[in-house]
Write a protein that holds these residues in place. Structure first.
Motif, PDB file in Angstrom:
ATOM      1  N   VAL A  84      89.127  46.193 111.873  1.00  0.00           N
ATOM      2  CA  VAL A  84      90.341  46.728 111.270  1.00  0.00           C
ATOM      3  C   VAL A  84      91.707  45.842 111.404  1.00  0.00           C
ATOM      4  O   VAL A  84      92.261  45.751 110.547  1.00  0.00           O
ATOM      5  CB  VAL A  84      90.541  48.189 112.003  1.00  0.00           C
ATOM      6  CG1 VAL A  84      92.027  48.525 111.932  1.00  0.00           C
ATOM      7  CG2 VAL A  84      89.770  49.185 111.902  1.00  0.00           C
ATOM      8  N   VAL A  85      91.569  45.116 112.639  1.00  0.00           N
ATOM      9  CA  VAL A  85      92.556  44.419 112.999  1.00  0.00           C
ATOM     10  C   VAL A  85      93.049  43.187 112.007  1.00  0.00           C
ATOM     11  O   VAL A  85      94.094  43.057 111.188  1.00  0.00           O
ATOM     12  CB  VAL A  85      92.641  43.858 114.348  1.00  0.00           C
ATOM     13  CG1 VAL A  85      93.896  42.976 114.705  1.00  0.00           C
ATOM     14  CG2 VAL A  85      92.508  45.070 115.164  1.00  0.00           C
ATOM     15  N   THR A  86      92.210  42.402 111.361  1.00  0.00           N
ATOM     16  CA  THR A  86      92.398  41.271 110.622  1.00  0.00           C
ATOM     17  C   THR A  86      92.245  41.711 109.085  1.00  0.00           C
ATOM     18  O   THR A  86      92.973  41.208 108.383  1.00  0.00           O
ATOM     19  CB  THR A  86      91.006  40.314 110.764  1.00  0.00           C
ATOM     20  OG1 THR A  86      91.132  39.699 111.916  1.00  0.00           O
ATOM     21  CG2 THR A  86      91.337  39.138 109.616  1.00  0.00           C
ATOM     22  N   THR A  87      91.600  42.711 108.927  1.00  0.00           N
ATOM     23  CA  THR A  87      91.670  43.263 107.574  1.00  0.00           C
ATOM     24  C   THR A  87      92.901  44.198 107.087  1.00  0.00           C
ATOM     25  O   THR A  87      93.660  43.569 106.137  1.00  0.00           O
ATOM     26  CB  THR A  87      90.327  44.570 107.506  1.00  0.00           C
ATOM     27  OG1 THR A  87      89.300  43.891 107.572  1.00  0.00           O
ATOM     28  CG2 THR A  87      90.530  45.014 105.877  1.00  0.00           C
ATOM     29  N   ILE A  88      93.635  44.632 108.163  1.00  0.00           N
ATOM     30  CA  ILE A  88      94.914  45.008 107.873  1.00  0.00           C
ATOM     31  C   ILE A  88      96.003  44.020 108.109  1.00  0.00           C
ATOM     32  O   ILE A  88      96.854  44.221 107.019  1.00  0.00           O
ATOM     33  CB  ILE A  88      95.187  46.243 109.113  1.00  0.00           C
ATOM     34  CG1 ILE A  88      94.362  47.305 109.157  1.00  0.00           C
ATOM     35  CG2 ILE A  88      96.635  46.966 108.851  1.00  0.00           C
ATOM     36  CD1 ILE A  88      94.192  48.213 107.961  1.00  0.00           C
ATOM     37  N   ALA A  89      95.932  43.260 108.812  1.00  0.00           N
ATOM     38  CA  ALA A  89      96.938  42.126 108.932  1.00  0.00           C
ATOM     39  C   ALA A  89      96.883  41.254 107.505  1.00  0.00           C
ATOM     40  O   ALA A  89      97.875  40.772 106.937  1.00  0.00           O
ATOM     41  CB  ALA A  89      96.485  41.241 109.876  1.00  0.00           C
ATOM     42  N   LEU A  90      95.617  41.155 106.893  1.00  0.00           N
ATOM     43  CA  LEU A  90      95.658  40.472 105.709  1.00  0.00           C
ATOM     44  C   LEU A  90      96.307  41.363 104.570  1.00  0.00           C
ATOM     45  O   LEU A  90      97.076  40.866 103.848  1.00  0.00           O
ATOM     46  CB  LEU A  90      94.183  39.931 105.406  1.00  0.00           C
ATOM     47  CG  LEU A  90      93.643  39.116 104.122  1.00  0.00           C
ATOM     48  CD1 LEU A  90      94.576  37.787 104.230  1.00  0.00           C
ATOM     49  CD2 LEU A  90      92.441  38.943 104.070  1.00  0.00           C
ATOM     50  N   GLU A  91      95.931  42.527 104.513  1.00  0.00           N
ATOM     51  CA  GLU A  91      96.277  43.441 103.544  1.00  0.00           C
ATOM     52  C   GLU A  91      97.756  43.720 103.336  1.00  0.00           C
ATOM     53  O   GLU A  91      98.505  43.725 102.237  1.00  0.00           O
ATOM     54  CB  GLU A  91      95.491  44.732 103.525  1.00  0.00           C
ATOM     55  CG  GLU A  91      96.048  45.885 102.266  1.00  0.00           C
ATOM     56  CD  GLU A  91      95.622  45.473 100.939  1.00  0.00           C
ATOM     57  OE1 GLU A  91      96.318  46.025 100.056  1.00  0.00           O
ATOM     58  OE2 GLU A  91      94.650  44.716 100.480  1.00  0.00           O
ATOM     59  N   LYS A  92      98.223  43.831 104.723  1.00  0.00           N
ATOM     60  CA  LYS A  92      99.778  44.170 104.790  1.00  0.00           C
ATOM     61  C   LYS A  92     100.811  43.011 104.774  1.00  0.00           C
ATOM     62  O   LYS A  92     101.987  43.346 104.902  1.00  0.00           O
ATOM     63  CB  LYS A  92     100.022  45.281 106.001  1.00  0.00           C
ATOM     64  CG  LYS A  92      99.309  46.534 106.267  1.00  0.00           C
ATOM     65  CD  LYS A  92      99.356  47.532 104.608  1.00  0.00           C
ATOM     66  CE  LYS A  92     100.459  48.051 104.804  1.00  0.00           C
ATOM     67  NZ  LYS A  92     100.700  48.946 103.379  1.00  0.00           N
ATOM     68  N   GLY A  93     100.092  41.740 104.886  1.00  0.00           N
ATOM     69  CA  GLY A  93     100.895  40.702 104.732  1.00  0.00           C
ATOM     70  C   GLY A  93     101.598  40.267 105.957  1.00  0.00           C
ATOM     71  O   GLY A  93     102.490  39.444 106.251  1.00  0.00           O
ATOM     72  N   PHE A  94     101.069  40.657 107.073  1.00  0.00           N
ATOM     73  CA  PHE A  94     101.480  40.194 108.565  1.00  0.00           C
ATOM     74  C   PHE A  94     101.089  38.782 108.845  1.00  0.00           C
ATOM     75  O   PHE A  94     101.803  38.241 109.448  1.00  0.00           O
ATOM     76  CB  PHE A  94     100.559  41.305 109.728  1.00  0.00           C
ATOM     77  CG  PHE A  94     101.225  42.693 109.701  1.00  0.00           C
ATOM     78  CD1 PHE A  94     102.457  42.917 109.110  1.00  0.00           C
ATOM     79  CD2 PHE A  94     100.147  43.635 109.634  1.00  0.00           C
ATOM     80  CE1 PHE A  94     102.813  44.448 109.164  1.00  0.00           C
ATOM     81  CE2 PHE A  94     100.436  45.022 109.327  1.00  0.00           C
ATOM     82  CZ  PHE A  94     101.970  45.350 109.291  1.00  0.00           C
ATOM     83  N   PHE A  95     100.254  38.316 108.552  1.00  0.00           N
ATOM     84  CA  PHE A  95      99.827  36.825 108.500  1.00  0.00           C
ATOM     85  C   PHE A  95     101.199  36.026 107.749  1.00  0.00           C
ATOM     86  O   PHE A  95     101.697  35.103 108.524  1.00  0.00           O
ATOM     87  CB  PHE A  95      98.434  36.345 108.034  1.00  0.00           C
ATOM     88  CG  PHE A  95      97.234  37.025 108.789  1.00  0.00           C
ATOM     89  CD1 PHE A  95      97.173  36.702 110.005  1.00  0.00           C
ATOM     90  CD2 PHE A  95      96.274  37.574 107.924  1.00  0.00           C
ATOM     91  CE1 PHE A  95      96.178  37.347 110.614  1.00  0.00           C
ATOM     92  CE2 PHE A  95      95.290  38.059 108.625  1.00  0.00           C
ATOM     93  CZ  PHE A  95      95.245  38.004 109.959  1.00  0.00           C
ATOM     94  N   GLU A  96     101.391  36.249 106.450  1.00  0.00           N
ATOM     95  CA  GLU A  96     102.563  35.773 105.940  1.00  0.00           C
ATOM     96  C   GLU A  96     103.928  35.810 106.749  1.00  0.00           C
ATOM     97  O   GLU A  96     104.500  34.985 106.739  1.00  0.00           O
ATOM     98  CB  GLU A  96     102.496  36.273 104.337  1.00  0.00           C
ATOM     99  CG  GLU A  96     101.488  35.879 103.622  1.00  0.00           C
ATOM    100  CD  GLU A  96     101.404  36.536 102.243  1.00  0.00           C
ATOM    101  OE1 GLU A  96     100.764  36.314 101.426  1.00  0.00           O
ATOM    102  OE2 GLU A  96     102.213  37.566 102.207  1.00  0.00           O
ATOM    103  N   GLU A  97     104.000  37.098 107.275  1.00  0.00           N
ATOM    104  CA  GLU A  97     105.180  37.267 107.909  1.00  0.00           C
ATOM    105  C   GLU A  97     105.447  36.336 109.139  1.00  0.00           C
ATOM    106  O   GLU A  97     106.644  35.755 109.438  1.00  0.00           O
ATOM    107  CB  GLU A  97     105.272  38.611 108.443  1.00  0.00           C
ATOM    108  CG  GLU A  97     105.699  39.914 107.426  1.00  0.00           C
ATOM    109  CD  GLU A  97     105.858  41.155 108.044  1.00  0.00           C
ATOM    110  OE1 GLU A  97     106.092  41.268 109.369  1.00  0.00           O
ATOM    111  OE2 GLU A  97     105.986  42.200 107.335  1.00  0.00           O
TER     112      GLU A  97
END
Length: 331
Positions: free
Chosen positions: A53-66
């Protein structure tokens, strides 16, 4: 003497990446085939497993980019291939269970545990065919039981056997990954399997002729680990801190938007939405390594050594590094 049979070309340490279902994106599919992994220093290479869940959501919602992170995410079928990719430098960070991490450390691989993702004893367990006659652990005697060798399901099998007064010589152990185990138990090629989500409760249906015998509660406490290549982290501590902050955003968002999170995981991996929603119910999702987490990890290493799943005993506390959680402001 321990005898383990392999079926369907499954091997404990085969370095095979898996694209789960038709919903895997073209970008991930290319990465899974070993292409598209950028070797430049500013790209953080992450290995995850289906249903993460965690990496998938971070990738989809742009949290890595943030957080200013450039990441490449690869999907692996289970833990041992992630260890191989970390060993070769094809990954910087990997999500896996405790047994693959213990095997790596025991063999001198330069990794550290730097975070948890969650803890639960209800997402691993024993499933059996309805016509197998297996209703209790004692009924395993003489049966054909699958387990992904090298995964964190393997020690659970030996714990089950010992608790029932059995040994590995009382059963035929078949080395199968969880996907192949699901296929094989439905087809009747095996009697039972020790597996984990998203291939545990989802396969145990009347339609499939499969039921849950027991989960891991009372047998083994599980903590899903995040590990990193020590060499990479020493040179890029701020990258790891940014990663943790992005993951933390993903956890907070997913907890508040569970239905949408379940849809995102389904779109990425084909994991049934109910399985992901159950994850939120049964798992304490957190990044910090709590006292109970560490206790479970220490006990897990002791179990792995006891059952001969690692060759060299060690103090797992020496391989837990809290520095990056502290740098991220999460501890």
């Amino acid at each position: 003497m321990r005898k383990i049979t392999s079926l369907l070309l499954a091997t404990a340490l085969s370095f095979s990446l898996v694209a789960c279902g038709d919903n895997t994106s073209q970008k991930e599919a290319e990465i899974n085939q070993g292409a598209g992994i950028d070797a430049s220093d500013n790209v953080l290479k992450i290995g995850r497993q289906p249903g993460d869940v965690v990496t998938t959501i971070a990738l989809e919602k742009g949290f890595f980019e943030e957080e200013g992170l450039d990441v490449e995410v690869s999907v692996f079928s289970y833990g041992p291939p992630i260890v191989e990719a970390l060993t070769s430098g094809d990954l910087d960070v990997g999500l896996l269970g405790d047994q693959p991490a213990f095997s790596a450390i025991s063999n001198g691989v330069g990794i550290e545990i730097f975070s948890a993702v969650g803890s639960s004893n209800q997402r691993h367990g024993l499933i059996a065919r309805d016509d197998s006659g297996i209703e209790s652990l004692e009924d395993l005697k003489g049966k054909k039981v699958a387990v992904p060798v090298g995964s964190n399901a393997q020690p659970l099998l030996y714990i089950y056997l010992e608790s029932a007064g059995l040994t590995d010589s009382d059963v035929e152990i078949v080395n199968l990954g969880v996907v192949d185990a699901e296929t094989s138990i439905i087809a009747g090629d095996i009697d039972a399997a020790v597996v984990y989500e998203p291939h545990f409760t989802s396969v145990a249906t009347e339609e499939n002729g499969v039921h849950v015998v027991t989960d891991a509660e009372g047998y083994k406490d599980y903590v899903t680990l995040e590990v990193l290549r020590t060499d990479y982290a020493k040179e890029n501590p701020e990258q790891i801190a940014k990663l943790l902050r992005a993951w933390n955003k993903a956890i907070e968002w997913a907890n508040e938007n569970q239905e949408e999170a379940a849809q995102i995981v389904y779109d990425a991996d084909g994991v049934d939405k109910e399985t992901t929603l159950k994850y939120f119910e049964t798992t304490e999702v957190h990044l910090d390594l709590t006292e109970s987490d560490v206790k479970a990890i220490v006990a897990g290493e002791e179990q792995s050594y006891k059952y001969g799943l690692i060759e060299n005993d060690f103090d797992v506390n020496d391989y837990i590094n809290y520095e990056y959680l502290e740098l991220a402001g999460l501890r």
